[in-house]
Design an enzyme around this catalytic site. Sequence first.
Site, PDB file in Angstrom:
ATOM      1  N   ARG A  57       0.709  -1.107  -0.027  1.00 21.73           N
ATOM      2  CA  ARG A  57      -0.097   0.208   0.112  1.00 21.73           C
ATOM      3  C   ARG A  57       0.967   1.530  -0.139  1.00 21.73           C
ATOM      4  NH1 ARG A  57      -2.011  -3.775  -0.424  1.00 21.73           N
ATOM      5  NH2 ARG A  57      -2.082  -2.842  -2.768  1.00 21.73           N
ATOM      6  N   GLN A  87     -10.584  10.217   7.278  1.00 13.04           N
ATOM      7  CA  GLN A  87     -10.581   8.728   7.704  1.00 13.04           C
ATOM      8  C   GLN A  87      -9.537   7.974   6.812  1.00 13.04           C
ATOM      9  OE1 GLN A  87     -14.695   6.878   7.784  1.00 13.04           O
ATOM     10  NE2 GLN A  87     -15.492   8.817   7.159  1.00 13.04           N
ATOM     11  N   ASN A  88      -8.835   8.562   6.003  1.00 13.52           N
ATOM     12  CA  ASN A  88      -7.976   8.064   4.991  1.00 13.52           C
ATOM     13  C   ASN A  88      -6.536   7.950   5.560  1.00 13.52           C
ATOM     14  OD1 ASN A  88     -10.099   8.022   2.964  1.00 13.52           O
ATOM     15  ND2 ASN A  88      -9.427  10.126   1.957  1.00 13.52           N
ATOM     16  N   VAL A  89      -5.595   6.897   5.288  1.00 14.75           N
ATOM     17  CA  VAL A  89      -4.463   6.845   6.027  1.00 14.75           C
ATOM     18  C   VAL A  89      -3.374   7.456   5.045  1.00 14.75           C
ATOM     19  CG1 VAL A  89      -5.118   4.723   7.407  1.00 14.75           C
ATOM     20  CG2 VAL A  89      -4.457   4.557   4.968  1.00 14.75           C
ATOM     21  N   ASP A  90      -3.595   7.537   3.817  1.00 12.10           N
ATOM     22  CA  ASP A  90      -2.699   8.413   3.000  1.00 12.10           C
ATOM     23  C   ASP A  90      -2.300   9.798   3.092  1.00 12.10           C
ATOM     24  OD1 ASP A  90      -4.651  10.358   1.445  1.00 12.10           O
ATOM     25  OD2 ASP A  90      -5.547   8.365   0.977  1.00 12.10           O
ATOM     26  N   HIS A 105      -7.920   7.378  11.331  1.00 13.89           N
ATOM     27  CA  HIS A 105      -7.521   5.992  11.250  1.00 13.89           C
ATOM     28  C   HIS A 105      -6.060   5.793  10.849  1.00 13.89           C
ATOM     29  CE1 HIS A 105     -12.037   5.416  10.084  1.00 13.89           C
ATOM     30  NE2 HIS A 105     -11.694   5.532  11.255  1.00 13.89           N
ATOM     31  N   GLY A 171     -16.823  12.301   0.202  1.00 18.33           N
ATOM     32  CA  GLY A 171     -16.210  11.237  -0.373  1.00 18.33           C
ATOM     33  C   GLY A 171     -16.167  10.107   0.872  1.00 18.33           C
ATOM     34  N   THR A 172     -17.450  10.109   1.724  1.00 19.04           N
ATOM     35  CA  THR A 172     -17.446   9.341   2.793  1.00 19.04           C
ATOM     36  C   THR A 172     -19.078   9.008   2.808  1.00 19.04           C
ATOM     37  OG1 THR A 172     -17.135   8.924   5.375  1.00 19.04           O
ATOM     38  CG2 THR A 172     -17.524  11.184   4.705  1.00 19.04           C
ATOM     39  N   SER A 173     -19.231   7.904   3.309  1.00 16.65           N
ATOM     40  CA  SER A 173     -20.668   7.252   3.515  1.00 16.65           C
ATOM     41  C   SER A 173     -21.195   7.700   4.488  1.00 16.65           C
ATOM     42  CB  SER A 173     -20.945   5.998   2.955  1.00 16.65           C
ATOM     43  OG  SER A 173     -19.929   5.190   4.059  1.00 16.65           O
TER      44      SER A 173
END
Length: 226
Positions: A57, A87-90, A105, A171-173
Site C-alpha cells: 500500500r 478517515q484516510n491513511v494516505d 485512522h 467522499g465518505t458514506s
Amino acid sequence: MKDHIVVLTGAGISAESGLSTFRDNGGLWEQHSVYDVATPEAFARNQELVLRFYNERRRQLKSAQPNDAHRLLAELEQHYRVTIITQNVDNLHERGGSSNVIHLHGELTKARSSTHPELIYDIGFNDIQPGDTCDRGSQLRPHIVWFGEEVPMIEAAAEIVPTADHLLIVGTSLQVYPAAGLVDLVNFDVPVTVIDPGEPASLSRAKVIRKGAGEGVAEWMKGLGL
C-alpha cells in the site's frame, strides 16, 4: 477572525487518485479480506502477510498523486481557517498542500511500536520488515487503526467539529463509526454540504452535491464566491 471550515473526508476522495477502497468491493481490499490484514488478530496470526500488505500500500501511495479535490481544499486556506478530518491513511491531503489534517485512522507513512503505542516513527514510503524494532526492542507495526482498536484522534476531532462555521463532507458514506458520529456535533445553524456521486447517508439538513470529489468541491467553492 476567519470563518472555520471543517472538512470530513473519506475513501472517495482518494479513489480519484487511484487508491482503492475495500468498502466498495465486497469487503475485500486489494483482494484481501480485511480480517486477514486489518485486525490485531491478523497481525498476531501472520505478521509477515500484514507487513507485506501495508508495504505494498505504501508503494502504491508513493506513485499516487493528489487530485483536484485535494488541491482545491488546500487553496481554501488562502481565505478561511481550514481543518481537515480524514478517515484516510494516505498523505495526499498534505501533499496537496493542506496544513491542518487530523488522521482518524492512522497514517500509512508512519510505523509504531507493537507494544508501546506512543512510540511512533516517520518512515515515509519505506517498508517495515519482520525484525524491525522500536527503541525498546518491540516489533514495529503500521501506524493504522485496525478493526477492534480504539480511535485515539476521535477526541481531538470531536473538539474541532463544534467550532465549524461550515461543515463539508467529501467522499465518505458516513457509515463508519465513530467517525460518522462527528456530524451530530456540528451546531444546528451551521451549513452542511455532502459531496457524493452516490446515495449518501440521509442528513435532512444537508445540501447534497451529487458529483465526484473534484467536481463537487469546485462547485461548492463557486458557491462561496471562490
